[in-house]
Design an enzyme around this catalytic site. Sequence first.
Site, PDB file in Angstrom:
ATOM      1  N   ASP A  82       0.800  -1.113  -0.193  1.00 57.25           N
ATOM      2  CA  ASP A  82       0.005  -0.069  -0.032  1.00 57.25           C
ATOM      3  C   ASP A  82       0.988   1.166  -0.071  1.00 57.25           C
ATOM      4  OD1 ASP A  82      -2.525   1.510   0.291  1.00 57.25           O
ATOM      5  OD2 ASP A  82      -2.403   1.484   2.349  1.00 57.25           O
ATOM      6  N   ILE A 253      -9.317  -0.525   3.777  1.00 62.01           N
ATOM      7  CA  ILE A 253      -9.930  -0.113   5.041  1.00 62.01           C
ATOM      8  C   ILE A 253      -8.797  -0.381   6.080  1.00 62.01           C
ATOM      9  CG2 ILE A 253     -11.728  -1.021   6.714  1.00 62.01           C
ATOM     10  CD1 ILE A 253     -13.448  -1.909   4.324  1.00 62.01           C
TER      11      ILE A 253
END
Length: 307
Positions: A82, A253
Amino acid sequence: MPLTGPREMFARAYREGHAVGAFNVNNMEIIQGIMQAGAEERAPLILQVSAGARKYAGQNYIIKLIEAALLDTDLPVVLHLDHGQDFDICKSCIDGGFTSVMIDGSHLSYEENIAVTRRVVEYAHDKGVWVEAELGQLAGVEDEVSAEHSVYTDPDQAVEFVQRTGCDSLAIAIGTSHGAYKFTGDAKLDFARLETITKMLPDYPLVLHGASSVPQEFVEMANAYGGKVGGARGVPEDLLRKAATFGVCKINIDTDIRLAMTATIRKHFIENPGDFDPRAYLKPAREAVKNMVQHKIRNVLGCSNKI
């Protein structure tokens, strides 16, 4: 079950109008909670590792924890980087066994973003690894990613960017933001912009970052047991579910997991002040992670029984 790439799970998500959850991991309990939720819901999973997680736990520790989790599951699981901020970080993760990486050049100029994304794509594709890129910029703070203002994704630029870089999926900015403090007024996402991008990039998987909903029950729980997270507001879950019907195949999330875990630990310490065994408070924290992820899979992402 070995790690997989996201190609097949995204193709099905796009076709059937749901999204796959990309859940940030930092330690064993978070990984276990996510895996337990996925097993109960029979859902595909993306476990993603931020720069902060790599520094905190160490890339090798994270990889080995996920390898251990894969021994006991038949779920399709993607290991994703990420917000990789440069080529070297992406290369390290690709070489380390990640099956998907994000190169985040959103802080660069448009042409510089294209150049670094193209470089990562060329290296990753040679090794069969998926590449996510970002165009536009989200406000807020997440680990080492920080921006004061949002810059919404331009649809025309999105098409050109995908064509010139060859990236496999694209994170777009339509009103979400990083962190727990996303909105001060009414929460809105630019669905007109999203629909335009979807029509201009048919069958192409889009990604939403900064998509935690910051459930108020956990804000209240944290504050009731000594926390100070007043005013935290996230993206309403009905807006996220709607986005999945417009070509958004991956929804990130992170904050919601942190909030559920921290609120539960705070509650445990106040109710059990004599506890000092980490297992005593990490067990309910792990269960809180599982319950949060299970809720997201079933009620927000719509990806239960999608393997």
